[in-house]
Motif scaffolding. Sequence first.
Motif, PDB file in Angstrom:
ATOM      1  N   LYS A   3       1.489   8.904  -5.419  1.00  0.00           N
ATOM      2  CA  LYS A   3       1.446   8.753  -6.876  1.00  0.00           C
ATOM      3  C   LYS A   3       1.996   7.419  -7.372  1.00  0.00           C
ATOM      4  O   LYS A   3       1.778   7.051  -8.525  1.00  0.00           O
ATOM      5  CB  LYS A   3       2.198   9.918  -7.544  1.00  0.00           C
ATOM      6  CG  LYS A   3       1.517  11.262  -7.336  1.00  0.00           C
ATOM      7  CD  LYS A   3       2.269  12.392  -8.012  1.00  0.00           C
ATOM      8  CE  LYS A   3       1.577  13.725  -7.787  1.00  0.00           C
ATOM      9  NZ  LYS A   3       2.271  14.851  -8.468  1.00  0.00           N
ATOM     10  N   ASP A   4       2.706   6.715  -6.513  1.00  0.00           N
ATOM     11  CA  ASP A   4       3.217   5.392  -6.874  1.00  0.00           C
ATOM     12  C   ASP A   4       2.347   4.270  -6.316  1.00  0.00           C
ATOM     13  O   ASP A   4       2.713   3.103  -6.417  1.00  0.00           O
ATOM     14  CB  ASP A   4       4.655   5.231  -6.363  1.00  0.00           C
ATOM     15  CG  ASP A   4       5.623   6.157  -7.075  1.00  0.00           C
ATOM     16  OD1 ASP A   4       5.570   6.224  -8.320  1.00  0.00           O
ATOM     17  OD2 ASP A   4       6.417   6.843  -6.393  1.00  0.00           O
ATOM     18  N   GLY A   5       1.209   4.642  -5.728  1.00  0.00           N
ATOM     19  CA  GLY A   5       0.295   3.638  -5.192  1.00  0.00           C
ATOM     20  C   GLY A   5       0.602   3.213  -3.772  1.00  0.00           C
ATOM     21  O   GLY A   5      -0.029   2.285  -3.256  1.00  0.00           O
ATOM     22  N   ARG A   6       1.556   3.860  -3.124  1.00  0.00           N
ATOM     23  CA  ARG A   6       1.901   3.486  -1.745  1.00  0.00           C
ATOM     24  C   ARG A   6       0.852   4.011  -0.766  1.00  0.00           C
ATOM     25  O   ARG A   6       0.377   5.138  -0.896  1.00  0.00           O
ATOM     26  CB  ARG A   6       3.248   4.073  -1.333  1.00  0.00           C
ATOM     27  CG  ARG A   6       4.446   3.648  -2.144  1.00  0.00           C
ATOM     28  CD  ARG A   6       5.689   4.285  -1.516  1.00  0.00           C
ATOM     29  NE  ARG A   6       6.891   4.021  -2.280  1.00  0.00           N
ATOM     30  CZ  ARG A   6       7.390   4.848  -3.199  1.00  0.00           C
ATOM     31  NH1 ARG A   6       6.761   5.990  -3.474  1.00  0.00           N
ATOM     32  NH2 ARG A   6       8.499   4.545  -3.834  1.00  0.00           N
ATOM     33  N   PRO A   7       0.521   3.242   0.276  1.00  0.00           N
ATOM     34  CA  PRO A   7      -0.310   3.793   1.336  1.00  0.00           C
ATOM     35  C   PRO A   7       0.453   4.905   2.059  1.00  0.00           C
ATOM     36  O   PRO A   7       1.651   4.768   2.321  1.00  0.00           O
ATOM     37  CB  PRO A   7      -0.566   2.605   2.271  1.00  0.00           C
ATOM     38  CG  PRO A   7       0.265   1.484   1.783  1.00  0.00           C
ATOM     39  CD  PRO A   7       0.902   1.853   0.502  1.00  0.00           C
ATOM     40  N   ILE A   8      -0.236   5.994   2.342  1.00  0.00           N
ATOM     41  CA  ILE A   8       0.377   7.122   3.032  1.00  0.00           C
ATOM     42  C   ILE A   8       0.148   6.962   4.532  1.00  0.00           C
ATOM     43  O   ILE A   8      -0.976   6.695   4.983  1.00  0.00           O
ATOM     44  CB  ILE A   8      -0.232   8.450   2.555  1.00  0.00           C
ATOM     45  CG1 ILE A   8      -0.034   8.620   1.045  1.00  0.00           C
ATOM     46  CG2 ILE A   8       0.384   9.635   3.303  1.00  0.00           C
ATOM     47  CD1 ILE A   8      -0.918   9.702   0.434  1.00  0.00           C
ATOM     48  N   TYR A   9       1.227   7.107   5.302  1.00  0.00           N
ATOM     49  CA  TYR A   9       1.141   7.028   6.760  1.00  0.00           C
ATOM     50  C   TYR A   9       1.583   8.369   7.335  1.00  0.00           C
ATOM     51  O   TYR A   9       2.636   8.899   6.976  1.00  0.00           O
ATOM     52  CB  TYR A   9       2.036   5.908   7.296  1.00  0.00           C
ATOM     53  CG  TYR A   9       2.097   5.845   8.809  1.00  0.00           C
ATOM     54  CD1 TYR A   9       1.012   5.378   9.543  1.00  0.00           C
ATOM     55  CD2 TYR A   9       3.234   6.269   9.496  1.00  0.00           C
ATOM     56  CE1 TYR A   9       1.060   5.327  10.936  1.00  0.00           C
ATOM     57  CE2 TYR A   9       3.289   6.216  10.883  1.00  0.00           C
ATOM     58  CZ  TYR A   9       2.202   5.743  11.593  1.00  0.00           C
ATOM     59  OH  TYR A   9       2.244   5.697  12.966  1.00  0.00           O
ATOM     60  N   ILE A  10       0.760   8.928   8.206  1.00  0.00           N
ATOM     61  CA  ILE A  10       1.036  10.237   8.794  1.00  0.00           C
ATOM     62  C   ILE A  10       1.101  10.116  10.318  1.00  0.00           C
ATOM     63  O   ILE A  10       0.230   9.500  10.932  1.00  0.00           O
ATOM     64  CB  ILE A  10      -0.032  11.269   8.389  1.00  0.00           C
ATOM     65  CG1 ILE A  10      -0.072  11.408   6.860  1.00  0.00           C
ATOM     66  CG2 ILE A  10       0.228  12.622   9.057  1.00  0.00           C
ATOM     67  CD1 ILE A  10      -1.203  12.277   6.336  1.00  0.00           C
ATOM     68  N   ARG A  17      -3.568  -3.570   3.387  1.00  0.00           N
ATOM     69  CA  ARG A  17      -3.350  -2.292   2.707  1.00  0.00           C
ATOM     70  C   ARG A  17      -2.529  -2.451   1.421  1.00  0.00           C
ATOM     71  O   ARG A  17      -2.903  -1.920   0.371  1.00  0.00           O
ATOM     72  CB  ARG A  17      -2.694  -1.288   3.656  1.00  0.00           C
ATOM     73  CG  ARG A  17      -3.630  -0.841   4.777  1.00  0.00           C
ATOM     74  CD  ARG A  17      -3.111   0.367   5.540  1.00  0.00           C
ATOM     75  NE  ARG A  17      -4.151   0.878   6.423  1.00  0.00           N
ATOM     76  CZ  ARG A  17      -4.262   0.586   7.715  1.00  0.00           C
ATOM     77  NH1 ARG A  17      -3.370  -0.213   8.273  1.00  0.00           N
ATOM     78  NH2 ARG A  17      -5.243   1.075   8.441  1.00  0.00           N
ATOM     79  N   LEU A  18      -1.400  -3.150   1.515  1.00  0.00           N
ATOM     80  CA  LEU A  18      -0.570  -3.312   0.322  1.00  0.00           C
ATOM     81  C   LEU A  18      -1.295  -4.060  -0.801  1.00  0.00           C
ATOM     82  O   LEU A  18      -1.258  -3.620  -1.959  1.00  0.00           O
ATOM     83  CB  LEU A  18       0.749  -4.011   0.673  1.00  0.00           C
ATOM     84  CG  LEU A  18       1.724  -3.207   1.545  1.00  0.00           C
ATOM     85  CD1 LEU A  18       3.017  -4.002   1.764  1.00  0.00           C
ATOM     86  CD2 LEU A  18       2.052  -1.849   0.921  1.00  0.00           C
ATOM     87  N   PRO A  19      -1.948  -5.203  -0.510  1.00  0.00           N
ATOM     88  CA  PRO A  19      -2.675  -5.887  -1.593  1.00  0.00           C
ATOM     89  C   PRO A  19      -3.773  -5.024  -2.215  1.00  0.00           C
ATOM     90  O   PRO A  19      -3.977  -5.060  -3.435  1.00  0.00           O
ATOM     91  CB  PRO A  19      -3.263  -7.122  -0.892  1.00  0.00           C
ATOM     92  CG  PRO A  19      -2.352  -7.369   0.262  1.00  0.00           C
ATOM     93  CD  PRO A  19      -1.946  -6.008   0.733  1.00  0.00           C
ATOM     94  N   ALA A  32      -5.483  -1.746  -6.851  1.00  0.00           N
ATOM     95  CA  ALA A  32      -5.992  -0.466  -7.337  1.00  0.00           C
ATOM     96  C   ALA A  32      -5.136   0.122  -8.443  1.00  0.00           C
ATOM     97  O   ALA A  32      -5.657   0.731  -9.385  1.00  0.00           O
ATOM     98  CB  ALA A  32      -6.085   0.531  -6.178  1.00  0.00           C
ATOM     99  N   VAL A  33      -3.810  -0.062  -8.358  1.00  0.00           N
ATOM    100  CA  VAL A  33      -2.919   0.569  -9.353  1.00  0.00           C
ATOM    101  C   VAL A  33      -2.390  -0.392 -10.406  1.00  0.00           C
ATOM    102  O   VAL A  33      -1.772   0.025 -11.377  1.00  0.00           O
ATOM    103  CB  VAL A  33      -1.733   1.280  -8.655  1.00  0.00           C
ATOM    104  CG1 VAL A  33      -2.242   2.383  -7.752  1.00  0.00           C
ATOM    105  CG2 VAL A  33      -0.867   0.305  -7.879  1.00  0.00           C
ATOM    106  N   VAL A  53       2.811  -3.296  -4.806  1.00  0.00           N
ATOM    107  CA  VAL A  53       3.141  -2.184  -3.906  1.00  0.00           C
ATOM    108  C   VAL A  53       3.689  -2.811  -2.633  1.00  0.00           C
ATOM    109  O   VAL A  53       3.029  -3.653  -2.016  1.00  0.00           O
ATOM    110  CB  VAL A  53       1.904  -1.321  -3.589  1.00  0.00           C
ATOM    111  CG1 VAL A  53       2.266  -0.193  -2.615  1.00  0.00           C
ATOM    112  CG2 VAL A  53       1.299  -0.740  -4.868  1.00  0.00           C
ATOM    113  N   GLU A  54       4.892  -2.445  -2.256  1.00  0.00           N
ATOM    114  CA  GLU A  54       5.548  -3.106  -1.128  1.00  0.00           C
ATOM    115  C   GLU A  54       5.967  -2.154  -0.011  1.00  0.00           C
ATOM    116  O   GLU A  54       6.428  -2.605   1.033  1.00  0.00           O
ATOM    117  CB  GLU A  54       6.796  -3.852  -1.613  1.00  0.00           C
ATOM    118  CG  GLU A  54       6.507  -4.940  -2.630  1.00  0.00           C
ATOM    119  CD  GLU A  54       7.758  -5.729  -2.991  1.00  0.00           C
ATOM    120  OE1 GLU A  54       8.229  -6.506  -2.152  1.00  0.00           O
ATOM    121  OE2 GLU A  54       8.280  -5.541  -4.107  1.00  0.00           O
TER     122      GLU A  54
END
Length: 299
Positions: free
Chosen positions: A121-128, A163-165, A170-171, A175-176
Amino acid sequence: MSASLQQASASPMPEGVTDPNYKPLPGRLGNLSVEQQHILDKFRRSIQEEGWFVEERMDDATLLRFLRARKFDFEKAKIMLKSAEEWRKSFGVDQLTENFDFKEKALVDKYYPQYYHKMDKDGRPIYIEKLGKLDIKALYQITTQERQLQRLVFEYEKFISERLPACAKAVGHPVETSCTILDLGGVSLGNFYRVKDYVAQAASIGQDRYPECMGKFYIINAPWMFSTVWSFVKPWLDEVTVSKIDIIGASYQEKLLAQIPKESLPKEYGGSCDCAGGCSMSDAGPWNDQVAQQQPVEQ
């Protein structure tokens, strides 16, 4: 420190900010104290004068990551960045980013799934990462620890450069950091002991070479014996990293969905996403969109 140095500087917001609700955290561009701005300028100027400044990689946001990691101690941050640069050369990072081909990815995914998937929800890439599915014997029949570390570094570089850029675009704000889910469901203590050297090296690379990239970190399905595993892992991490880790058992869905939109979370974790071919192989996210468009992020 005088009051004049404690007050926030009038530094402008980073370029590309279109989100009217964005408020940078302290120590980030757009929210630096006068003293922090002074240290940043000194930091940049010092490495430029010494001749090891790399313009395409050492923007102010990157320099600030190293400064925050060392609590804006100029000398310590400089030592950390210098060490990271020396490591890049010895590890061959530049060559790796150009030539690395993890051909065994689909096979490795069966025995040790590790993947990026959409945004929180904060625009961060999700890593699983699904450590519980780890099958050491099968894994090292198709790859090696060295290639696993190379893949880790390759993905860190892609995280920083692509990914971050893409997420930021997008948001509409910088995003860092990432949002990580480490799934320990079914983890074997014996398997962990066999992979602990890799985990230690991976943890060191993350916090020493790519500092301040962790935003949210959820450890889910933590088994009863996790305290034993944690006693090994915790000493490898600094106190700031440890403070960002949320350890949850099997009742994790509510907490994950508070941070991650349902459509971005794979079904197996309580979300609604069911990518064709499986979420772990999709690499779904704005970094793969042909046209980066403004995407609303759930508040």
